[in-house]
Design a protein around this motif. Structure first.
Motif, PDB file in Angstrom:
ATOM      1  N   SER A  53      29.802  84.459 -36.900  1.00  0.00           N
ATOM      2  CA  SER A  53      29.175  85.678 -36.378  1.00  0.00           C
ATOM      3  C   SER A  53      28.942  86.708 -37.479  1.00  0.00           C
ATOM      4  CB  SER A  53      30.041  86.300 -35.277  1.00  0.00           C
ATOM      5  OG  SER A  53      31.267  86.790 -35.810  1.00  0.00           O
ATOM      6  N   ALA A  54      29.609  86.504 -38.636  1.00  0.00           N
ATOM      7  CA  ALA A  54      29.420  87.417 -39.768  1.00  0.00           C
ATOM      8  C   ALA A  54      28.194  86.987 -40.573  1.00  0.00           C
ATOM      9  CB  ALA A  54      30.660  87.430 -40.649  1.00  0.00           C
ATOM     10  N   GLU A  55      27.646  87.915 -41.318  1.00  0.00           N
ATOM     11  CA  GLU A  55      26.458  87.621 -42.123  1.00  0.00           C
ATOM     12  C   GLU A  55      26.639  88.137 -43.544  1.00  0.00           C
ATOM     13  OE1 GLU A  55      23.140  89.374 -40.181  1.00  0.00           O
ATOM     14  OE2 GLU A  55      23.208  88.032 -38.444  1.00  0.00           O
ATOM     15  N   GLY A  56      25.866  87.547 -44.448  1.00  0.00           N
ATOM     16  CA  GLY A  56      25.781  88.035 -45.814  1.00  0.00           C
ATOM     17  C   GLY A  56      27.125  88.138 -46.517  1.00  0.00           C
ATOM     18  N   ALA A  57      27.372  89.313 -47.105  1.00  0.00           N
ATOM     19  CA  ALA A  57      28.573  89.515 -47.907  1.00  0.00           C
ATOM     20  C   ALA A  57      29.837  89.394 -47.078  1.00  0.00           C
ATOM     21  CB  ALA A  57      28.521  90.889 -48.586  1.00  0.00           C
ATOM     22  N   GLU A  58      29.784  89.815 -45.809  1.00  0.00           N
ATOM     23  CA  GLU A  58      30.977  89.707 -44.975  1.00  0.00           C
ATOM     24  C   GLU A  58      31.350  88.249 -44.739  1.00  0.00           C
ATOM     25  OE1 GLU A  58      32.810  91.271 -40.717  1.00  0.00           O
ATOM     26  OE2 GLU A  58      30.641  91.048 -40.954  1.00  0.00           O
ATOM     27  N   ARG A  90      23.967  78.854 -43.546  1.00  0.00           N
ATOM     28  CA  ARG A  90      23.013  78.796 -42.432  1.00  0.00           C
ATOM     29  C   ARG A  90      23.680  78.381 -41.117  1.00  0.00           C
ATOM     30  NH1 ARG A  90      19.901  75.961 -46.499  1.00  0.00           N
ATOM     31  NH2 ARG A  90      20.192  73.994 -45.393  1.00  0.00           N
ATOM     32  N   GLU A  91      25.013  78.177 -41.137  1.00  0.00           N
ATOM     33  CA  GLU A  91      25.715  77.671 -39.953  1.00  0.00           C
ATOM     34  C   GLU A  91      25.773  78.713 -38.840  1.00  0.00           C
ATOM     35  OE1 GLU A  91      26.915  75.479 -37.439  1.00  0.00           O
ATOM     36  OE2 GLU A  91      27.265  74.423 -39.347  1.00  0.00           O
ATOM     37  N   SER A  92      25.479  78.270 -37.617  1.00  0.00           N
ATOM     38  CA  SER A  92      25.578  79.162 -36.458  1.00  0.00           C
ATOM     39  C   SER A  92      26.091  78.436 -35.223  1.00  0.00           C
ATOM     40  CB  SER A  92      24.210  79.787 -36.140  1.00  0.00           C
ATOM     41  OG  SER A  92      23.252  78.770 -35.834  1.00  0.00           O
ATOM     42  N   GLY A 327      42.163  88.793 -43.141  1.00  0.00           N
ATOM     43  CA  GLY A 327      41.014  87.928 -43.005  1.00  0.00           C
ATOM     44  C   GLY A 327      41.155  86.993 -41.819  1.00  0.00           C
ATOM     45  N   LEU A 328      40.608  85.797 -41.936  1.00  0.00           N
ATOM     46  CA  LEU A 328      40.638  84.844 -40.836  1.00  0.00           C
ATOM     47  C   LEU A 328      42.046  84.354 -40.527  1.00  0.00           C
ATOM     48  CD1 LEU A 328      37.439  82.765 -41.662  1.00  0.00           C
ATOM     49  CD2 LEU A 328      37.693  84.613 -40.000  1.00  0.00           C
TER      50      LEU A 328
END
Length: 408
Positions: A53-58, A90-92, A327-328
């Protein structure tokens, strides 16, 4: 060759090394990011959901890039898995179904089986992991260690080691389907000529589990020349295997007899902060939770000098995030899941029964032995270099990076 011929100390000079008896071995897995493993599968799925659900730098920050893996790294699929091979950036999609693994000795955990997330997944192990395979996992050498030299599992082991230098992972079979035993060429024939045609790869493994012991040069395995001694050790090893496999491969799950079975006397709280043992009452105290009877042998069972029950608890007691995880890794169960209590009861049972059998493993191996000299004379040693490499598996395709296919 002299350096490989035995332990080099303590009278073990002419005792064969496990490295020669089971010559193909694989280094432990290296995940590169701890969040891909967990004691529960639900946390892994929640971590995946947060990551995609996060994008880019996150996303990159949560991913925790290493030199081997980042969200842009192209990799092949793990053998036997159907995960995507497109770049993780590119994973979603949904989380791959977590798989059960053995995380170090005696700790069954979960892993996200996605090659894009694991620095060194050891695909050669996944390629031969099936319903026929067993894995012998060496326990790293620690001076004065009195614990077992190895353990065996039907799960994929990660080879993690709580103390000292990690050992190697040795599959019993070199090919899927229980084909081609991972034994030195000629060893099975030599043992059959000495002890009878009923010697199989499985009985050799049972003997190894019984007799293997630590040495500075590696794990050594005395081989008896006496047939009665051999089969007595195999019988003990088969019981050790049954306990460690915990019902896998059609066996019975371990159980202590009658009133010796451990029970929950007081429920484990949502966040047990401490683990203590009362030897007088044979009681394990998890915060205000109470489990008994817990035999002293289970509490004192150590590998590499580390108590297995304490290590198991420490990996789960931080569920409230009090250990500073971020983090995770901070995504964990909100409380103490009931299944952890059930797993703990089984682990107590396994360790208690193994502790009862431990003195029989430590009995002196009297009588004549097959020495490394005997193995050399029979042509078993030195082991051919090809036996130390993984076998080619040519009966299936595996997906390479970005959907390409490779034949291995």
């Amino acid at each position: 060759m002299a350096a490989r011929a035995g332990a080099g100390a303590g009278g073990d000079d002419d005792i064969p090394l496990l490295d020669d008896l089971m010559p193909w071995s694989v280094r432990p897995l290296r995940t590169g990011r701890p969040w891909v493993t967990a004691p529960d599968a639900g946390s892994l799925k929640a971590r995946w959901g947060r990551l995609v659900s996060a994008e880019g730098a996150e996303r990159e920050q949560l991913f925790r890039p290493t030199r081997s893996r980042d969200p842009q790294t192209p990799v092949a699929a793990l053998p036997g898995q159907t995960t995507s091979t497109s770049r993780f950036a590119r994973e979603s999609g949904p989380c791959p179904e977590p798989v059960r693994i053995l995380h170090g000795p005696f700790d069954e955990q979960w892993l996200i089986p996605d090659h894009r997330l694991i620095d060194a997944a050891r695909p050669e192990l996944w390629r031969v992991a099936d319903g026929h395979q067993l894995f012998a996992v060496e326990h790293g050498y620690v001076p004065q260690d009195t614990g077992p030299a190895l353990s065996v599992t039907a799960l994929l082991p990660d080879g993690h080691w709580p103390a000292g230098r990690p050992g190697r992972i040795r599959p019993l079979y070199r090919r899927p389907g229980g084909r081609e035993p991972n034994l030195a060429p000629g060893l099975l024939g030599l043992l059959r000529a000495r002890h009878g045609d009923t010697v199989t790869a499985e009985t050799v493994l049972a003997w190894i589990v019984t007799a293997a012991r630590h040495s500075p040069a590696g794990t050594v395995v005395p081989l008896p020349a006496d047939t009665a001694h051999w089969w007595a050790g195999v019988e003990l090893g088969q019981e050790l295997l049954r306990l460690q496999l915990r019902g896998a491969r059609g066996g019975e799950r371990p159980r202590l007899p009658g009133g010796r079975r451990p029970y929950v006397r007081a429920a484990v709280p949502a966040a047990p902060g401490t683990l203590e043992y009362d030897p007088g009452d044979e009681t394990l105290l998890l915060g205000t939770g109470r489990i008994s009877p817990v035999p002293a042998g289970a509490w004192e069972f150590r590998v590499g000098g580390v108590r297995m029950l304490e290590l198991w608890f420490e990996r789960r007691a931080a569920a409230d995030g009090a250990d500073g995880a971020d983090g995770l890794e901070a995504i964990r169960p909100r409380g103490w899941p009931q299944e952890w209590t059930s797993e703990l009861l089984e682990l107590i049972t396994v360790l208690a029964l193994l502790a009862e059998l431990r003195p029989r493993q430590e009995e002196p191996a009297d009588g004549p032995r097959l020495t490394t000299g005997d193995l050399r004379a029979a042509g078993v040693l030195p082991v051919a270099a090809t036996a130390r490499r993984p076998a080619s598996v040519l009966d299936h395709h595996e997906e390479g990076p970005e959907g390409q296919f490779a034949l291995v």
